[in-house]
Design an enzyme around this catalytic site. Structure first.
Site, PDB file in Angstrom:
ATOM      1  N   HIS A 130       3.267  14.338   0.459  1.00  0.00           N
ATOM      2  CA  HIS A 130       2.718  15.652   0.085  1.00  0.00           C
ATOM      3  C   HIS A 130       3.809  16.691   0.303  1.00  0.00           C
ATOM      4  CE1 HIS A 130      -1.345  14.195  -0.462  1.00  0.00           C
ATOM      5  NE2 HIS A 130      -1.294  13.599   0.721  1.00  0.00           N
ATOM      6  N   ASN A 142      -5.690   9.782   6.412  1.00  0.00           N
ATOM      7  CA  ASN A 142      -6.919   9.040   6.191  1.00  0.00           C
ATOM      8  C   ASN A 142      -6.666   7.545   6.271  1.00  0.00           C
ATOM      9  OD1 ASN A 142      -9.579   9.746   5.650  1.00  0.00           O
ATOM     10  ND2 ASN A 142      -9.006  10.777   3.743  1.00  0.00           N
ATOM     11  N   ASP A 155     -10.291   4.745  -5.806  1.00  0.00           N
ATOM     12  CA  ASP A 155      -9.096   5.587  -5.774  1.00  0.00           C
ATOM     13  C   ASP A 155      -8.986   6.402  -4.488  1.00  0.00           C
ATOM     14  OD1 ASP A 155     -10.657   7.779  -6.030  1.00  0.00           O
ATOM     15  OD2 ASP A 155      -9.646   8.586  -7.778  1.00  0.00           O
ATOM     16  N   PHE A 173      -4.568  14.943   3.208  1.00  0.00           N
ATOM     17  CA  PHE A 173      -4.378  13.809   4.106  1.00  0.00           C
ATOM     18  C   PHE A 173      -3.159  12.990   3.678  1.00  0.00           C
ATOM     19  CE2 PHE A 173      -8.948  14.608   4.361  1.00  0.00           C
ATOM     20  CZ  PHE A 173      -9.234  14.395   5.706  1.00  0.00           C
ATOM     21  N   GLY A 174      -2.416  12.467   4.628  1.00  0.00           N
ATOM     22  CA  GLY A 174      -1.381  11.495   4.276  1.00  0.00           C
ATOM     23  C   GLY A 174      -0.042  11.793   4.893  1.00  0.00           C
ATOM     24  N   ASN A 232      -4.575   6.283  -7.275  1.00  0.00           N
ATOM     25  CA  ASN A 232      -5.120   7.654  -7.247  1.00  0.00           C
ATOM     26  C   ASN A 232      -4.105   8.683  -7.737  1.00  0.00           C
ATOM     27  OD1 ASN A 232      -3.575   7.334  -4.906  1.00  0.00           O
ATOM     28  ND2 ASN A 232      -4.791   8.795  -3.735  1.00  0.00           N
ATOM     29  N   HIS A 289       0.837  -1.215   0.000  1.00  0.00           N
ATOM     30  CA  HIS A 289       0.000   0.000   0.000  1.00  0.00           C
ATOM     31  C   HIS A 289       0.866   1.257   0.000  1.00  0.00           C
ATOM     32  CE1 HIS A 289      -3.718   2.103   2.017  1.00  0.00           C
ATOM     33  NE2 HIS A 289      -3.180   2.849   1.066  1.00  0.00           N
ATOM     34  N   HIS A 299       1.436   5.170  -2.120  1.00  0.00           N
ATOM     35  CA  HIS A 299       0.965   6.145  -3.103  1.00  0.00           C
ATOM     36  C   HIS A 299       2.178   6.851  -3.685  1.00  0.00           C
ATOM     37  CE1 HIS A 299      -3.333   5.949  -1.815  1.00  0.00           C
ATOM     38  NE2 HIS A 299      -2.795   5.650  -0.644  1.00  0.00           N
ATOM     39  N   ASP A 353       0.869   2.730   3.692  1.00  0.00           N
ATOM     40  CA  ASP A 353       0.030   3.813   3.162  1.00  0.00           C
ATOM     41  C   ASP A 353       0.883   5.070   2.924  1.00  0.00           C
ATOM     42  OD1 ASP A 353      -2.194   5.148   2.227  1.00  0.00           O
ATOM     43  OD2 ASP A 353      -3.048   5.538   4.204  1.00  0.00           O
TER      44      ASP A 353
HETATM   45  C1  NCD Z   1      -3.936   9.106   0.580  1.00  0.00           C
HETATM   46  C2  NCD Z   1      -3.176   9.911  -0.453  1.00  0.00           C
HETATM   47  O1  NCD Z   1      -2.627  10.948  -0.110  1.00  0.00           O
HETATM   48  O2  NCD Z   1      -3.136   9.465  -1.603  1.00  0.00           O
HETATM   49  N1  NCD Z   1      -3.916   9.796   1.807  1.00  0.00           N
HETATM   50  C3  NCD Z   1      -4.052   9.244   3.029  1.00  0.00           C
HETATM   51  O3  NCD Z   1      -4.209   9.995   3.993  1.00  0.00           O
HETATM   52  N2  NCD Z   1      -4.006   7.936   3.219  1.00  0.00           N
HETATM   53  C4  NCD Z   1      -5.329   8.920   0.042  1.00  0.00           C
HETATM   54  C5  NCD Z   1      -6.345   8.525   1.036  1.00  0.00           C
HETATM   55  O4  NCD Z   1      -6.295   7.402   1.518  1.00  0.00           O
HETATM   56  O5  NCD Z   1      -7.222   9.357   1.345  1.00  0.00           O
HETATM   57 ZN    ZN Z   2      -7.040   5.487   2.325  1.00  0.00          ZN
HETATM   58 ZN    ZN Z   3      -3.796   4.808   0.887  1.00  0.00          ZN
END
Ligand code: NCD
Ligand code: ZN
Ligand code: ZN
Length: 385
Positions: A267, A236, A110, A281-282, A52, A18, A20, A263
């Site tokens: 950013h 998130n 996504d 988020f993230g 996404n 997982h 991104h 995850d």
């Molecule tokens: C994720 C992202 O930034 O792509 N962010 C996160 O907080 N996990 C997308 C998401 O899960 O909202």
């Molecule tokens: Zn998520």
């Molecule tokens: Zn995620």
């Protein structure tokens, strides 16, 4: 070339199902190549990218772009999930069969979409037919919209409307029922609440084909972290409370959650400097995952060493049907050396990731990946230092 690994752990290369990475679309946050360097520095030799991106990974063309870029530019093995629906609106299902043939290892919404139940039902039936896992991000955006933090004391204190646990739990419950009804394989991503863990535990007991993952930030810190580092603790699903953290650890310990997955969600500093309600988020997680796992699960006595390693290698690999995660005769030399006793302080300036959005800056951890090898080539090495 001899590597002296006395006192260290030589393990199969770690697998993170997982992450991104932000290519295509947001190379200022992360590229496939910078994400892979970050993975290698964290001890990971295989990753599964979430769709996404922009455009999202919803066509064979975009999927092939990601996989090809991974082969050409990444120091680790890059696998990819594909989106269940086109774009971010989620009105039309993607061509799951051709995406699977082109290499998608799983299908995900996504992360921004609320999908029509009829559409999701069709997707689960198709996934059962193709025997491909659905990875569910489990966020009901009707319920969570507007909030930035777990709905509770901390969100109240900061004037945030809050994100109720129910927003996550409703989708977990829904998707479990879809999996039970259709026989599809379901993987629940980043479980953050006590009831979310319990729903998976009960579904497993009834024989549903469901697996779950816990993210390092959900088994180590609570929503109170937002009082210390603001938007860096905005993720998130949100960081919850002590009871939820305990439940995620219990879920990992009793096998309800088979995998640890980061995850990793990079950013930019500019985005994270926005007010709480506007920052994205993230958090970045690849380079702190091993340290957090050892510090909060293994050294604390909550999880055996072998269980922790399985949750970072063979279990996630089996969930996604990857060839990675174990060392057997004839397998690729994807090998990680871990120093379980190494004490270090998290310094995001040292990250290989292009982004630095970590709520763990300054935290002292014990346990670290010190050498990472992919296909017999050393891609990360701090043993000489
Ligand atoms: C994720 C992202 O930034 O792509 N962010 C996160 O907080 N996990 C997308 C998401 O899960 O909202
Ligand atoms: Zn998520
Ligand atoms: Zn995620």
């Amino acid at each position: 070339h001899i590597i002296d690994a006395s006192g260290l752990l030589v393990v199969p290369g770690l697998v993170d199902i997982h992450v991104h990475f932000r290519d295509p679309g947001f190379p200022q946050k992360e590229t496939i190549s910078s994400g892979a360097l970050s993975a290698a520095a964290g001890g990971f030799t295989s990753v599964v990218c979430m769709p996404n991106t922009k455009p999202s990974i919803d066509t064979v063309e975009t999927l092939e772009y990601v996989l090809r870029t991974g082969l050409e530019q990444a120091v680790v093995k890059v696998y990819s999930s594909a989106a269940l629906t086109y774009g971010i609106e989620g009105k039309v299902l993607t061509e799951m069969e051709s995406l699977k043939q082109a290499g998608a290892v799983t299908f995900t919404d996504d992360g921004r979409t609320v999908m029509d139940p009829k559409l999701v039902y069709t997707a689960f039936r198709k996934a059962a037919e193709l025997d491909v896992p659905i990875s569910s991000h489990c966020e009901d955006h009707h319920l969570v919209s507007g909030g930035s933090l777990n709905q509770g004391e901390v969100s109240n204190q900061l004037g945030d409307p809050g994100i109720p646990r129910l927003g996550e739990e409703l989708i977990i419950a829904r998707d479990i029922l879809f999996a039970e009804e259709t026989g599809a394989q379901l993987h629940i991503q980043h479980v953050s609440t006590a009831r979310g863990v319990q729903l998976i535990r009960e579904a497993k007991a009834r024989g549903v084909r469901v697996t779950g993952e816990g993210a390092p930030h959900h088994f180590s810190i609570t929503d109170e972290q937002a009082l210390l580092c603001g938007t860096l603790a905005k993720v998130n699903p949100p960081l919850r409370t002590k009871e939820d953290v305990e439940a995620v650890i219990a879920g990992l310990a009793d096998g309800t959650l088979e995998a640890i997955a980061t995850d990793h969600a990079p950013h930019t500093a500019e985005e994270k400097a926005r007010p709480l309600g506007e920052a994205p988020f993230g958090l970045v997680g690849l380079e702190t995952a091993v340290g957090l796992t050892f510090t909060f699960l293994v050294h604390s006595g909550r999880l055996s060493l072998m269980d922790a390693l399985a949750k970072l290698t063979v279990n996630p690999s089996e969930i996604m049907g990857l060839p990675s995660g174990r060392l057997t005769k004839g397998s690729d030399a994807d090998i990680t050396i871990l120093d379980p006793q190494k004490e270090w302080t998290v310094d995001p300036e040292q990250f290989k990731s292009q982004s630095r959005n970590s709520p763990f800056a300054g935290m002292k951890l014990k346990g670290k990946a010190v050498l990472t090898m992919v296909n017999g080539t050393v891609v990360y090495d701090e043993m000489l230092n």
